[in-house]
Scaffold this active site. Structure first.
Site, short mmCIF file in Angstrom:
data_model
loop_
_atom_site.label_atom_id
_atom_site.label_comp_id
_atom_site.label_asym_id
_atom_site.label_seq_id
_atom_site.Cartn_x
_atom_site.Cartn_y
_atom_site.Cartn_z
N ASP A 287 0.68 -1.11 0.04
CA ASP A 287 -0.01 0.03 0.00
C ASP A 287 0.94 1.22 0.02
O ASP A 287 1.87 1.42 1.03
CB ASP A 287 -0.87 -0.03 1.29
CG ASP A 287 -1.97 1.11 1.36
OD1 ASP A 287 -1.73 2.18 0.57
OD2 ASP A 287 -2.81 0.93 2.01
N HIS A 288 0.82 2.12 -1.08
CA HIS A 288 1.79 3.12 -1.22
C HIS A 288 1.49 4.29 -0.21
O HIS A 288 2.26 5.31 0.16
CB HIS A 288 1.58 3.79 -2.78
CG HIS A 288 2.89 4.13 -3.14
ND1 HIS A 288 3.83 4.87 -2.42
CD2 HIS A 288 3.39 4.11 -4.30
CE1 HIS A 288 5.05 5.14 -3.21
NE2 HIS A 288 4.82 4.79 -4.39
#
Length: 445
Positions: free
Chosen positions: A415-416
């Site tokens: 998850d950026h």
């Protein structure tokens, strides 16, 4: 006050995160039976597991709300209990537990409140001949006298088995049951599906889909575990800005290390998955940003204190992700034993729903399917997932010389929002380095 007024209605509790309904598999009691606090009264199947549900009340069964095969929504009546004649209750039991006064009702078998002396009477399942639909054909069985026997219905106890057969168009009268007394089990239906003569054309359902089904189309309703998987993966893709990075690694040293460990401890063999889990735990200790979740409502990132390691496992009921809680506290040998027991229980459908939720990081060994790589979808609400491809012989440069080595591909989807590429790349590189040189793992723990 009459007995009717004093009845207690037990509502179907929330059996796990994200579950809104359950299907009644088998009642353990009948109307008129006397039950005690925490006695198992019904077996239900959710999208995640088959669960024995205990009743928080003591008394006599007045009503069973729902029949086997019926789906009941969470919060709806499940069973009604009345006090015994004269209002007396079984000795040593209150009508309901204190926590039930607060509206809990969620305690499952194995999570009771210490009624150790309670004697729970489990009714022996009745071997009943379940009726087939009116259009079902005869079995074709012959009597011992040689005369044709009258048509009889298949022996099916579980509505789950009947539903599986219905969804895949399998005629149960053609299936040989391997259960006690010839009862048809789920495995028998699945065996029929893989048989050369299996009939895979299901009965068209005009309510499924907006377009009519064509000739030979197979209609698979999106229900149960498939619906839960679809909803969760869709939510993950919808909410999480995910990125996948990957690297090829030489796993020869890891395989040699595993062989050395198992030669030294033959009574406690260690799997490659256990070693990869140990490496992931080491990486998460160094890069805790990936052991996290995003709380969108509070606008914050929550980094978990413990690593609740999810292990993707393919089962007859679909893809499940059982969780090893506080996996960082386990030794490598304990990890191996727990992984083996957990995946076996997941495939057998015996894990409680609580073991299928609450993960903080997932390890997915899709190499067992013979594939090299993948861009796996994050198991919402986690922030990262490591995928491992198959280990195969490939040409590899070692000390400037070409050699044949055991090579695999590692994929990290993250998850950026929880970190940038530097953290994700650092974690993946740490994992890759430990796979190639397991001595680094020893130095890091």
């Amino acid at each position: 006050m009459t007995i009717v007024e004093r009845t207690q209605v037990f509502l179907l509790p929330d059996l796990g995160e994200g579950l809104s309904e359950a299907e009644i598999v088998e009642w353990r009691v009948a109307v008129g039976d006397v039950v005690t606090v925490d006695q198992s009264v019904v077996e239900v199947e959710t999208a995640k597991a088959v669960v024995d549900v205990p009743c928080p009340y003591a008394g006599r069964v007045v009503t069973l709300h729902g029949a086997a095969g019926e789906v009941r929504p969470v919060g709806q009546p499940l069973i009604t209990i009345a006090p015994l004649d004269g209002g007396d209750e079984p000795a040593g039991h209150a009508t309901y537990r204190e926590e039930e006064r607060a509206g809990s009702g969620n305690v499952l078998i194995g999570y009771g409140t210490g009624h150790g002396s309670t004697t729970r009477r489990r009714r022996r399942p009745r071997l009943a001949v379940a009726p087939e639909p009116a259009d079902a054909g005869p079995t074709g069985a012959a009597a011992a006298s040689g005369e044709p026997a009258p048509p009889t219905a298949a022996l099916v106890i579980s509505p789950i088995v009947r539903r599986l057969a219905r969804e895949h168009g399998v005629d149960l009268d053609t299936v040989r049951g391997t259960g006690p007394g010839g009862v048809i089990r789920r495995a028998d239906v699945q065996a029929a599906l893989t048989a050369p003569a299996a009939r895979l054309a299901a009965v068209p359902d005009p309510q499924v889909g907006s377009a009519p089904a064509g000739d030979g189309d197979v209609i698979v309703p999106l229900t149960g575990v498939r619906k839960v998987i679809a909803d969760k993966l869709s939510r993950s893709r919808r909410e999480i800005p995910e990125v996948t990075i990957w690297v090829d690694v030489d796993a020869t040293g890891l395989l040699e290390t595993r062989a050395a460990i198992n030669a030294a401890m033959p009574d406690a063999p260690v799997s490659i998955l256990a070693l990869l889990a140990r490496i992931c735990l080491s990486g998460l200790r160094r890069f805790p940003q990936l052991n996290a979740r995003v709380d969108t409502e509070a606008q914050r990132i929550v980094q978990s204190a413990g690593v609740h390691l999810g292990i993707a496992a393919q089962t007859d009921r679909g893809l499940l992700v059982p969780v090893l809680r506080d996996a960082q506290r386990l030794t490598t040998a304990e990890l191996a034993a727990e992984l083996a027991a957990t995946t076996a229980a997941a495939r057998a459908g015996s894990l409680p729903p609580a073991r299928l939720t609450g993960g903080t990081f997932t390890l997915n060994n899709y190499g067992v399917f013979g594939v090299d790589g993948s861009t796996p979808i994050i198991n919402h609400p986690e922030a990262a997932l490591l995928g491992v491809g198959r280990i195969v012989d490939k040409p590899w440069v070692v000390d400037g010389q070409l050699a044949v080595r055991k090579v695999t591909q590692l994929s990290l989807t993250f998850d950026h929002r929880v970190c940038d590429g530097g953290v994700a790349g650092g974690f993946l590189r740490h994992v890759a380095d430990c796979v190639e040189r397991p001595a680094l793992l020893i130095a890091a723990v």
